[in-house]
Design an enzyme around this catalytic site. Structure first.
Site, mmCIF file in Angstrom:
data_model
loop_
_atom_site.group_PDB
_atom_site.id
_atom_site.type_symbol
_atom_site.label_atom_id
_atom_site.label_comp_id
_atom_site.label_asym_id
_atom_site.label_seq_id
_atom_site.Cartn_x
_atom_site.Cartn_y
_atom_site.Cartn_z
ATOM 1 N N TYR A 88 -86.558 24.670 -35.867
ATOM 2 C CA TYR A 88 -85.110 25.110 -36.266
ATOM 3 C C TYR A 88 -84.138 24.735 -35.272
ATOM 4 C CZ TYR A 88 -84.875 29.562 -33.688
ATOM 5 O OH TYR A 88 -84.767 30.491 -32.434
ATOM 6 N N ARG A 104 -89.480 23.811 -41.978
ATOM 7 C CA ARG A 104 -90.582 24.734 -41.835
ATOM 8 C C ARG A 104 -91.660 24.724 -42.765
ATOM 9 N NH1 ARG A 104 -87.481 30.391 -41.624
ATOM 10 N NH2 ARG A 104 -89.256 30.967 -40.322
ATOM 11 N N TYR A 168 -84.573 40.265 -43.706
ATOM 12 C CA TYR A 168 -84.505 39.370 -44.991
ATOM 13 C C TYR A 168 -83.792 38.150 -44.684
ATOM 14 C CZ TYR A 168 -82.964 38.193 -49.826
ATOM 15 O OH TYR A 168 -82.992 37.522 -50.938
ATOM 16 N N LYS A 233 -80.675 50.324 -37.963
ATOM 17 C CA LYS A 233 -79.558 49.393 -37.131
ATOM 18 C C LYS A 233 -78.355 49.413 -37.904
ATOM 19 C CE LYS A 233 -82.996 46.398 -36.622
ATOM 20 N NZ LYS A 233 -83.797 45.386 -36.515
ATOM 21 N N GLY A 235 -75.260 47.969 -36.847
ATOM 22 C CA GLY A 235 -74.309 47.135 -35.967
ATOM 23 C C GLY A 235 -74.003 47.757 -34.572
ATOM 24 N N ASP A 266 -84.421 41.166 -32.853
ATOM 25 C CA ASP A 266 -85.840 41.040 -32.549
ATOM 26 C C ASP A 266 -86.074 41.802 -30.937
ATOM 27 O OD1 ASP A 266 -85.659 39.118 -34.555
ATOM 28 O OD2 ASP A 266 -85.462 37.355 -33.274
#
Length: 314
Positions: A88, A104, A168, A233, A235, A266
């Site tokens: 990528y 991919r 997502y 989460k 922001g 991540d």
């Protein structure tokens, strides 16, 4: 609880220079790989295994060497000589927001379940953690999904903690309904849920129509599921941390020098799961994870230099 298996894909990462448009660097990255790296750097005592498949080519050799250089356990990294890793390209704008171009479709990681015969393959015991994301789900070949869910169900029955981050990506799914159905399976099995508001808004737009707070919509949505930990989460606003009986809101320190947000979520996941495995409370694990993500977005690329966290109190 001192072991974790993180299932997903590591890809060849190419960084594009904003001015020239040329390739400015090459590395390796992928959502669960990024999480694994940050987890292991912060909590080296945790046995951190990637569950993935790579090719038999020279770039896959280099990828495997990179895993080893990060002290990851490579026992569950399988080789498929007929396939190659995915690739990528990262493009970032002036605010550090990123966009991606992917190659991919025939990546080796899509076939990873052919190497998993049974839950015993993963070598997890009661109390250990199995982590996957919406991207992990999306790249599994459709013909392998039933086997995947069987393995995850059996892991849960054996007392392994199941952790899931929505992550997502619409382009990876044939339809939104297909993604929602697969995610619903994950919600039913997950002990630890780590949704982000942005992902939730994309997946369930009718629940986040601007008339209500999206974070509160997530809280309401997951009341139908028997999670142990829910970490939302939100922001720069805050992070909501919940069990079935308690709720807390953790403030997030605003970062002014945003360079690249590629691996913010991540790194948060890796730090949070590592901290929980190491025995920290949900609140302390969340505070650490937020600090880690705040540091990561001040560097280009998904994986920052190893000394970036030298001042963090782990």
């Amino acid at each position: 609880m001192n072991k974790i298996v993180l299932m997903g894909e590591c890809m060849i990462e190419l960084l594009q220079d904003k001015q020239s448009g040329q390739i400015a660097g090459q590395s390796f990255a992928g959502d669960v790989y990024n999480s694994a790296v940050y987890l292991k750097r912060l909590f080296p005592a945790v046995d951190t295994k990637l569950l993935t498949a790579i090719g038999g080519d020279s770039m896959s050799d280099a990828m495997l060497s990179r895993f080893a250089s990060e002290d990851l356990n490579n026992q569950l990294v399988f080789r498929d000589p007929e396939r190659l890793p995915g690739i990528y390209l990262v493009q970032t704008d002036d605010e550090g927001e990123r966009s991606f171009l992917y190659w991919r479709e025939s990546a080796a990681a899509r076939q990873v379940m052919q190497f998993v015969d049974a839950p015993e393959t993963l070598q997890l015991d009661a109390g250990d953690v199995f982590f996957f994301t919406g991207i992990s789900l999306a790249i599994i070949e459709k013909s392998h999904r039933e086997k995947f869910w069987t393995v995850v169900s059996q892991l849960k029955q054996q007392g392994v903690k199941i952790a899931f981050d929505l992550n997502y990506r619409a382009r990876l799914w044939s339809t939104l309904e297909d993604a929602q159905q697969q995610f619903a399976n994950a919600y039913q099995l997950a002990d630890i849920l780590i949704p982000g508001v942005d992902d939730f808004e994309q997946m369930y737009p009718s629940l986040c129509n601007g008339n209500i707070d999206s974070a509160e919509a997530i809280v309401a949505f997951f009341q139908d599921y028997e999670f142990l930990e829910l970490i939302i989460k939100n922001g720069e606003k805050n992070i909501i941390v919940m069990t079935q009986d308690e709720r807390a809101e953790i403030d997030v320190q605003r970062v002014t020098n945003v360079v690249d947000t590629t691996s913010a979520g991540d790194s948060f996941n890796g730090a949070y799961l590592g901290a929980r495995i190491a025995g920290k409370s949900m609140q302390d694990a969340t505070r650490l994870a937020a600090k880690v993500a705040g540091e990561v977005i001040q560097h280009p690329g998904a994986i920052v230099p190893k000394d970036a966290f030298s001042k963090l109190d782990v």
